[in-house]
Motif scaffolding. Structure first.
Motif, PDB file in Angstrom:
ATOM      1  N   ASN A 175       0.875  -1.366  -0.113  1.00 59.90           N
ATOM      2  CA  ASN A 175       0.309  -0.366  -0.159  1.00 59.90           C
ATOM      3  C   ASN A 175       0.842   1.629   0.122  1.00 59.90           C
ATOM      4  O   ASN A 175       0.233   2.464  -0.686  1.00 59.90           O
ATOM      5  N   ALA A 176       2.094   1.675   0.535  1.00 56.98           N
ATOM      6  CA  ALA A 176       2.738   2.314   0.719  1.00 56.98           C
ATOM      7  C   ALA A 176       3.216   2.641  -0.039  1.00 56.98           C
ATOM      8  O   ALA A 176       4.140   3.927  -0.493  1.00 56.98           O
ATOM      9  N   VAL A 177       4.281   1.874  -0.990  1.00 53.61           N
ATOM     10  CA  VAL A 177       4.662   1.334  -2.615  1.00 53.61           C
ATOM     11  C   VAL A 177       3.829   1.518  -3.843  1.00 53.61           C
ATOM     12  O   VAL A 177       3.740   2.728  -4.656  1.00 53.61           O
ATOM     13  N   TYR A 178       2.344   1.005  -3.808  1.00 59.75           N
ATOM     14  CA  TYR A 178       1.842   1.149  -5.415  1.00 59.75           C
ATOM     15  C   TYR A 178       0.873   1.654  -5.159  1.00 59.75           C
ATOM     16  O   TYR A 178       0.028   2.212  -5.676  1.00 59.75           O
ATOM     17  N   GLY A 179       0.989   1.939  -3.840  1.00 55.72           N
ATOM     18  CA  GLY A 179      -0.933   2.861  -3.255  1.00 55.72           C
ATOM     19  C   GLY A 179      -2.548   2.027  -3.177  1.00 55.72           C
ATOM     20  O   GLY A 179      -2.185   0.301  -2.954  1.00 55.72           O
ATOM     21  N   LEU A 180      -3.682   2.476  -3.163  1.00 57.19           N
ATOM     22  CA  LEU A 180      -4.700   1.693  -2.383  1.00 57.19           C
ATOM     23  C   LEU A 180      -5.374   1.134  -3.691  1.00 57.19           C
ATOM     24  O   LEU A 180      -6.019   0.617  -3.743  1.00 57.19           O
ATOM     25  N   PHE A 181      -4.988   1.388  -4.564  1.00 55.85           N
ATOM     26  CA  PHE A 181      -6.200   1.690  -6.218  1.00 55.85           C
ATOM     27  C   PHE A 181      -5.648   0.329  -7.257  1.00 55.85           C
ATOM     28  O   PHE A 181      -6.338  -0.283  -7.907  1.00 55.85           O
ATOM     29  N   ASP A 182      -4.630   0.164  -6.821  1.00 58.88           N
ATOM     30  CA  ASP A 182      -3.751  -0.893  -8.251  1.00 58.88           C
ATOM     31  C   ASP A 182      -3.722  -2.066  -8.354  1.00 58.88           C
ATOM     32  O   ASP A 182      -3.318  -2.413  -7.192  1.00 58.88           O
ATOM     33  N   GLU A 183      -5.185  -2.783  -8.725  1.00 60.74           N
ATOM     34  CA  GLU A 183      -5.957  -3.984  -8.965  1.00 60.74           C
ATOM     35  C   GLU A 183      -4.601  -4.683 -10.243  1.00 60.74           C
ATOM     36  O   GLU A 183      -4.964  -6.165 -10.070  1.00 60.74           O
ATOM     37  N   GLU A 184      -4.037  -3.530 -10.608  1.00 61.68           N
ATOM     38  CA  GLU A 184      -3.498  -5.279 -12.254  1.00 61.68           C
ATOM     39  C   GLU A 184      -1.956  -5.227 -11.414  1.00 61.68           C
ATOM     40  O   GLU A 184      -1.417  -6.240 -12.474  1.00 61.68           O
ATOM     41  N   VAL A 185      -1.680  -4.876 -10.071  1.00 62.70           N
ATOM     42  CA  VAL A 185      -0.439  -5.568  -9.497  1.00 62.70           C
ATOM     43  C   VAL A 185      -0.003  -6.477  -8.303  1.00 62.70           C
ATOM     44  O   VAL A 185      -1.012  -6.443  -7.261  1.00 62.70           O
ATOM     45  N   GLU A 186       0.182  -7.741  -8.581  1.00 61.08           N
ATOM     46  CA  GLU A 186      -0.039  -7.994  -7.387  1.00 61.08           C
ATOM     47  C   GLU A 186       0.855  -8.350  -6.365  1.00 61.08           C
ATOM     48  O   GLU A 186       1.726  -7.842  -6.579  1.00 61.08           O
ATOM     49  N   GLU A 187       0.489  -8.584  -4.997  1.00 58.63           N
ATOM     50  CA  GLU A 187       0.778  -7.612  -3.935  1.00 58.63           C
ATOM     51  C   GLU A 187       2.374  -8.794  -3.531  1.00 58.63           C
ATOM     52  O   GLU A 187       3.189  -8.336  -3.352  1.00 58.63           O
ATOM     53  N   SER A 188       2.532 -10.134  -4.754  1.00 55.28           N
ATOM     54  CA  SER A 188       3.724 -11.047  -4.365  1.00 55.28           C
ATOM     55  C   SER A 188       4.821 -10.612  -5.005  1.00 55.28           C
ATOM     56  O   SER A 188       5.931 -10.374  -4.671  1.00 55.28           O
ATOM     57  N   VAL A 189       4.445  -8.879  -5.795  1.00 49.15           N
ATOM     58  CA  VAL A 189       5.906  -7.849  -6.743  1.00 49.15           C
ATOM     59  C   VAL A 189       6.640  -7.561  -5.088  1.00 49.15           C
ATOM     60  O   VAL A 189       8.219  -7.063  -5.577  1.00 49.15           O
ATOM     61  N   VAL A 190       6.176  -7.807  -4.169  1.00 50.67           N
ATOM     62  CA  VAL A 190       6.717  -6.828  -2.672  1.00 50.67           C
ATOM     63  C   VAL A 190       8.294  -7.650  -2.260  1.00 50.67           C
ATOM     64  O   VAL A 190       8.733  -7.091  -2.120  1.00 50.67           O
ATOM     65  N   GLU A 191       7.816  -8.782  -2.749  1.00 48.81           N
ATOM     66  CA  GLU A 191       8.696  -9.597  -2.371  1.00 48.81           C
ATOM     67  C   GLU A 191       9.922  -9.747  -3.053  1.00 48.81           C
ATOM     68  O   GLU A 191      11.365  -9.657  -2.821  1.00 48.81           O
ATOM     69  N   SER A 192       9.503  -9.527  -4.424  1.00 51.00           N
ATOM     70  CA  SER A 192      10.760  -9.851  -5.384  1.00 51.00           C
ATOM     71  C   SER A 192      11.319  -8.397  -5.488  1.00 51.00           C
ATOM     72  O   SER A 192      12.681  -8.077  -5.525  1.00 51.00           O
ATOM     73  N   HIS A 193      11.139  -7.177  -5.374  1.00 51.28           N
ATOM     74  CA  HIS A 193      11.461  -5.854  -5.270  1.00 51.28           C
ATOM     75  C   HIS A 193      12.347  -6.575  -3.420  1.00 51.28           C
ATOM     76  O   HIS A 193      13.427  -5.600  -3.407  1.00 51.28           O
ATOM     77  N   ILE A 194      11.563  -7.036  -2.565  1.00 52.55           N
ATOM     78  CA  ILE A 194      12.163  -6.918  -0.693  1.00 52.55           C
ATOM     79  C   ILE A 194      14.114  -7.743  -1.304  1.00 52.55           C
ATOM     80  O   ILE A 194      14.953  -7.335  -0.788  1.00 52.55           O
TER      81      ILE A 194
END
Length: 230
Positions: A175-194
């Motif tokens: 939510n902090a990085v992609y915002g609250l409304f981005d339904e086109e991006v899977e939350e799992s992308v955070v794990e890749s960035h980390i």
């Protein structure tokens, strides 16, 4: 996250795509939909907004005043044409900047950064051992040497440092990085960035400063943590 407001969805969609190419998430609203959302949303949701971009529509001054009553995020108006009176009214309503179109998304991002830097106290950063992390858009430093990071990796690091005294979940980081409304991006992308961020930090620090516990989340760690924030 940037909020884009305009009646013309082709305009907001074009800017949303442009911001996305620069690694910045954006949500789009018509003025009526924004009014409904803004007056019903919570403080934490507003805290995730980096700036509000207002297109050329009627009653922009009213929305600008409302924004300024609830958040310190920059409010920037985009004008389709020049007009001294309308520009002065927007500044009087609290707009932080008024820009004549056409304008590139990168310039808008730069202006947002400049406004936020002027509004915030000068930051010396937060030191975690040899790692110094800033909260004003600058890349971190390791032993005084700049460590260049992609925007989203840098924002994840900034978020972890800002919340260094507690664990944060993948959802909170998303939510902090992609915002609250981005339904086109899977939350799992955070794990890749980390994962990429950890590798880079491990290479320069000699240890992994991001501690992960299953079901509990992530936390930045250091052998010596001292706050240098001004």
């Amino acid at each position: 996250m940037i909020i884009l407001i305009d009646n013309r969805m082709d305009v907001t969609d074009a800017y949303r795509a442009s911001f996305g190419r620069e690694g910045v998430s954006a949500a789009t609203f018509t003025p009526a939909d924004f009014d409904n959302w803004f007056h019903s949303t919570s403080g934490p949701d507003l805290a995730a907004v980096e700036a509000f971009i207002l297109g050329d529509f009627d009653h922009r001054e009213t929305i600008t005043r409302a924004i300024k009553t609830k958040t310190e995020a920059p409010a920037i108006a985009l004008n389709d044409s020049t007009g001294l009176e309308s520009t002065l009214k927007l500044f009087a309503a609290g707009a932080d900047d008024v820009i004549r179109k056409p304008v590139h998304a990168r310039e808008i991002i730069a202006r947002i950064g400049a406004i936020r830097r002027r509004a915030a106290p000068v930051s010396k950063g937060t030191d975690l051992g040899d790692l110094r992390v800033f909260n004003d858009g600058r890349d971190p430093e390791v032993g005084g040497i700049t460590l260049a990071l992609p925007r989203r990796e840098r924002r994840i690091l900034e978020y972890l440092v800002a919340n260094r005294n507690r664990r944060v979940s993948r959802d909170q980081i998303f939510n902090a990085v992609y915002g609250l409304f981005d339904e086109e991006v899977e939350e799992s992308v955070v794990e890749s960035h980390i994962s990429k961020l950890r590798k880079k930090l491990r290479n320069v620090l000699g240890y992994d400063p991001i501690d992960t516990k299953r079901y509990l989340g992530y936390q930045i760690i250091s052998r010596a943590i001292t706050s240098q924030a001004a």
